[in-house]
Design a protein around this motif. Sequence first.
Motif, PDB file in Angstrom:
ATOM      1  N   SER A  48       0.825  -1.205   0.000  1.00  0.00           N
ATOM      2  CA  SER A  48       0.000   0.000   0.000  1.00  0.00           C
ATOM      3  C   SER A  48       0.866   1.264   0.000  1.00  0.00           C
ATOM      4  O   SER A  48       0.592   2.221  -0.733  1.00  0.00           O
ATOM      5  N   ILE A  49       1.921   1.259   0.805  1.00  0.00           N
ATOM      6  CA  ILE A  49       2.837   2.413   0.849  1.00  0.00           C
ATOM      7  C   ILE A  49       3.494   2.620  -0.510  1.00  0.00           C
ATOM      8  O   ILE A  49       3.548   3.745  -1.023  1.00  0.00           O
ATOM      9  N   LEU A  54       4.079   5.598  -5.565  1.00  0.00           N
ATOM     10  CA  LEU A  54       4.092   5.610  -7.030  1.00  0.00           C
ATOM     11  C   LEU A  54       3.017   6.548  -7.587  1.00  0.00           C
ATOM     12  O   LEU A  54       3.268   7.307  -8.534  1.00  0.00           O
ATOM     13  N   MET A  55       1.826   6.501  -7.014  1.00  0.00           N
ATOM     14  CA  MET A  55       0.755   7.409  -7.459  1.00  0.00           C
ATOM     15  C   MET A  55       1.142   8.849  -7.200  1.00  0.00           C
ATOM     16  O   MET A  55       0.892   9.721  -8.044  1.00  0.00           O
ATOM     17  N   TRP A  56       1.746   9.111  -6.045  1.00  0.00           N
ATOM     18  CA  TRP A  56       2.169  10.461  -5.685  1.00  0.00           C
ATOM     19  C   TRP A  56       3.147  10.997  -6.740  1.00  0.00           C
ATOM     20  O   TRP A  56       3.018  12.119  -7.202  1.00  0.00           O
ATOM     21  N   VAL A  57       4.144  10.165  -7.108  1.00  0.00           N
ATOM     22  CA  VAL A  57       5.143  10.573  -8.086  1.00  0.00           C
ATOM     23  C   VAL A  57       4.503  10.806  -9.457  1.00  0.00           C
ATOM     24  O   VAL A  57       4.843  11.769 -10.153  1.00  0.00           O
ATOM     25  N   MET A  58       3.573   9.956  -9.843  1.00  0.00           N
ATOM     26  CA  MET A  58       2.929  10.113 -11.162  1.00  0.00           C
ATOM     27  C   MET A  58       2.050  11.352 -11.228  1.00  0.00           C
ATOM     28  O   MET A  58       1.944  11.974 -12.280  1.00  0.00           O
TER      29      MET A  58
END
Length: 60
Positions: A48-49, A54-58
């Motif tokens: 989950s982390i 990864l979503m944050w970076v994208m």
Amino acid sequence: MKTLGMAIALLCILEGLLPFLAPEQWREIFRKVISFSDGQLRFIGLVSIIAGLLMWVMVQ
């Protein structure tokens, strides 16, 4: 700070959907999760982390 507040609000909305729409299924999922070992729960937390990072970076 506003973005963080919006992110937490969205998290609360998403977390509340399953218990609101399907409480019996939510209880069954919760029962299964309780039976997981510490290692399994840690692995789920790690995945989950990583997915969140990864979503944050994208998004940025």
